[in-house]
Motif scaffolding. Structure first.
Motif, PDB file in Angstrom:
ATOM      1  N   PHE A 153       0.839  -1.211   0.000  1.00 56.23           N
ATOM      2  CA  PHE A 153       0.000   0.000   0.000  1.00 56.23           C
ATOM      3  C   PHE A 153       0.875   1.263   0.000  1.00 56.23           C
ATOM      4  CE2 PHE A 153      -1.564   3.345   2.839  1.00 56.23           C
ATOM      5  CZ  PHE A 153      -2.621   3.823   2.087  1.00 56.23           C
ATOM      6  N   ARG A 154       1.877   1.272   0.905  1.00 52.29           N
ATOM      7  CA  ARG A 154       2.777   2.439   0.975  1.00 52.29           C
ATOM      8  C   ARG A 154       3.434   2.707  -0.378  1.00 52.29           C
ATOM      9  NH1 ARG A 154       4.003   3.770   6.198  1.00 52.29           N
ATOM     10  NH2 ARG A 154       4.214   2.044   7.651  1.00 52.29           N
ATOM     11  N   GLU A 155       3.941   1.630  -0.969  1.00 49.03           N
ATOM     12  CA  GLU A 155       4.661   1.764  -2.231  1.00 49.03           C
ATOM     13  C   GLU A 155       3.742   2.281  -3.333  1.00 49.03           C
ATOM     14  OE1 GLU A 155       7.265  -1.308  -4.802  1.00 49.03           O
ATOM     15  OE2 GLU A 155       7.381  -1.458  -2.606  1.00 49.03           O
ATOM     16  N   GLU A 156       2.533   1.746  -3.391  1.00 49.83           N
ATOM     17  CA  GLU A 156       1.599   2.103  -4.457  1.00 49.83           C
ATOM     18  C   GLU A 156       1.233   3.584  -4.416  1.00 49.83           C
ATOM     19  OE1 GLU A 156       0.532  -0.199  -6.801  1.00 49.83           O
ATOM     20  OE2 GLU A 156      -0.266   1.575  -7.822  1.00 49.83           O
ATOM     21  N   PHE A 157       1.121   4.125  -3.196  1.00 49.83           N
ATOM     22  CA  PHE A 157       0.638   5.510  -3.071  1.00 49.83           C
ATOM     23  C   PHE A 157       1.714   6.481  -2.561  1.00 49.83           C
ATOM     24  CE2 PHE A 157      -3.191   2.903  -3.086  1.00 49.83           C
ATOM     25  CZ  PHE A 157      -3.919   3.549  -4.078  1.00 49.83           C
ATOM     26  N   GLY A 158       2.947   6.020  -2.477  1.00 52.25           N
ATOM     27  CA  GLY A 158       4.031   6.916  -2.076  1.00 52.25           C
ATOM     28  C   GLY A 158       3.910   7.411  -0.644  1.00 52.25           C
ATOM     29  N   VAL A 159       3.370   6.553   0.238  1.00 50.29           N
ATOM     30  CA  VAL A 159       3.165   6.970   1.635  1.00 50.29           C
ATOM     31  C   VAL A 159       4.488   6.858   2.401  1.00 50.29           C
ATOM     32  CG1 VAL A 159       1.963   6.402   3.789  1.00 50.29           C
ATOM     33  CG2 VAL A 159       0.754   6.235   1.590  1.00 50.29           C
ATOM     34  N   PRO A 160       4.908   7.918   3.065  1.00 46.69           N
ATOM     35  CA  PRO A 160       6.182   7.859   3.794  1.00 46.69           C
ATOM     36  C   PRO A 160       6.117   6.908   4.992  1.00 46.69           C
ATOM     37  CG  PRO A 160       5.077   9.971   4.178  1.00 46.69           C
ATOM     38  CD  PRO A 160       4.262   9.236   3.153  1.00 46.69           C
ATOM     39  N   ARG A 161       7.280   6.427   5.436  1.00 44.80           N
ATOM     40  CA  ARG A 161       7.340   5.406   6.489  1.00 44.80           C
ATOM     41  C   ARG A 161       6.849   5.929   7.837  1.00 44.80           C
ATOM     42  NH1 ARG A 161       8.582   1.037   4.319  1.00 44.80           N
ATOM     43  NH2 ARG A 161       7.931   0.009   6.230  1.00 44.80           N
ATOM     44  N   ASP A 162       6.873   7.242   8.039  1.00 42.97           N
ATOM     45  CA  ASP A 162       6.430   7.751   9.348  1.00 42.97           C
ATOM     46  C   ASP A 162       4.899   7.877   9.431  1.00 42.97           C
ATOM     47  OD1 ASP A 162       6.073   9.921   7.685  1.00 42.97           O
ATOM     48  OD2 ASP A 162       7.246  11.329   8.893  1.00 42.97           O
ATOM     49  N   HIS A 163       4.207   7.468   8.410  1.00 48.26           N
ATOM     50  CA  HIS A 163       2.736   7.465   8.445  1.00 48.26           C
ATOM     51  C   HIS A 163       2.231   6.025   8.337  1.00 48.26           C
ATOM     52  CE1 HIS A 163       3.052  11.755   7.966  1.00 48.26           C
ATOM     53  NE2 HIS A 163       1.744  11.868   8.122  1.00 48.26           N
ATOM     54  N   THR A 164       1.337   5.667   9.270  1.00 47.78           N
ATOM     55  CA  THR A 164       0.820   4.303   9.338  1.00 47.78           C
ATOM     56  C   THR A 164      -0.682   4.297   9.084  1.00 47.78           C
ATOM     57  OG1 THR A 164       2.485   3.739  10.989  1.00 47.78           O
ATOM     58  CG2 THR A 164       0.548   2.291  10.857  1.00 47.78           C
ATOM     59  N   PRO A 165      -1.138   3.566   8.066  1.00 46.19           N
ATOM     60  CA  PRO A 165      -2.594   3.486   7.865  1.00 46.19           C
ATOM     61  C   PRO A 165      -3.208   2.699   9.020  1.00 46.19           C
ATOM     62  CG  PRO A 165      -1.462   1.971   6.385  1.00 46.19           C
ATOM     63  CD  PRO A 165      -0.384   2.752   7.100  1.00 46.19           C
ATOM     64  N   ILE A 166      -4.204   3.280   9.698  1.00 48.09           N
ATOM     65  CA  ILE A 166      -4.832   2.540  10.804  1.00 48.09           C
ATOM     66  C   ILE A 166      -5.953   1.645  10.279  1.00 48.09           C
ATOM     67  CG2 ILE A 166      -4.257   4.319  12.519  1.00 48.09           C
ATOM     68  CD1 ILE A 166      -7.424   4.877  12.499  1.00 48.09           C
ATOM     69  N   GLY A 167      -6.232   1.709   8.995  1.00 46.79           N
ATOM     70  CA  GLY A 167      -7.307   0.949   8.364  1.00 46.79           C
ATOM     71  C   GLY A 167      -7.751   1.743   7.156  1.00 46.79           C
TER      72      GLY A 167
END
Ligand SMILES: Cc1cc2nc3c(=O)[nH]c(=O)nc-3n(C[C@H](O)[C@H](O)[C@H](O)COP(=O)(O)O)c2cc1C
Length: 205
Positions: A153-167
């Motif tokens: 998910f992070r890779e697909e949307f370029g989400v930085p490592r310091d942000h965690t999807p809670i759901g």
């Protein structure tokens, strides 16, 4: 709608019809989300808003467990949602905020935190999104992203490592009765009498 009706009517909706959601409604959900309380007013949250067919397809491909791909079931219903919002928590925003002079936790020691407030606050913002959906006449469902799909998910949307999807939250026009589906649907709701301890543990009402 009366607030008490919003609270009572909010149930998770896991299937949506093909009508789109007015972007102004999603704007209001997100405006309400940032009204949530946060420890130290840290506001360590972020929201990924997905509403194009391509983005939604990328979301489901990245987050669906392999064994469930192509299987009918609750995920097929969830995939009918025209909008997905992913709330993300940012622990560093809390460690930074509480290292400021008025708080003074300059060691940034996570043991100081009784529970992870970054997830709590993002959860509170999430509830405001779910309640706003009901207030606006829509359905929504909060659900988990499997731990082994977070990196994809992070890779697909370029989400930085310091942000965690809670759901993630699906939003759309209801195509089923709220709360009618899902493996937990037949569990009874616990009453205040069962869960409230008045004055001491075991104290009634
Ligand atoms: C932290 C959390 C995770 C959840 N994960 C899922 C999930 O992965 N799939 C799902 O269908 N529902 C999920 N739910 C919804 C719960 O099943 C639902 O809230 C519960 O059964 C009570 O029903 P109601 O919300 O309709 O009142 C989750 C809810 C929470 C609060």
């Amino acid at each position: 709608m009366e607030f008490r009706d919003v609270v009572r009517r909010r149930r998770m909706v896991r299937k949506y019809d093909d009508r789109p959601v007015d972007p102004a409604v999603v704007d209001r959900m997100l405006e309400h989300a940032v009204r949530a309380p946060s420890a130290g007013f840290s506001q360590g949250w972020a929201f990924l808003r997905l509403d194009s067919p391509d983005d939604l397809d990328r979301f489901w491909r990245a987050t669906t467990p392999e064994e469930e791909e192509g299987m009918s079931g609750w995920l097929d219903g969830m995939r009918t949602a025209p909008v997905v919002i992913v709330p993300l928590s940012n622990k560093d925003a809390y460690l930074d905020r509480y290292a400021q002079p008025d708080k003074g936790w300059t060691d940034r020691d996570e043991a100081r935190w009784p529970v992870p407030y970054w997830h709590i606050d993002t959860g509170m913002a999430t509830l405001l999104i779910l309640q706003t959906a009901v207030d606006e006449g829509f359905g929504a469902c909060f659900f988990g992203i499997p731990p082994d799909r977070i990196d994809a998910f992070r890779e697909e949307f370029g989400v930085p490592r310091d942000h965690t999807p809670i759901g993630a939250i699906t939003v759309g026009h209801r195509a089923q009765d709220p709360g009618s589906a899902g493996s937990a649907a037949r569990r009874p709701r616990r009453t205040p009498a069962e869960v409230v301890h008045h004055g001491r543990w075991g104290g009634k009402g």
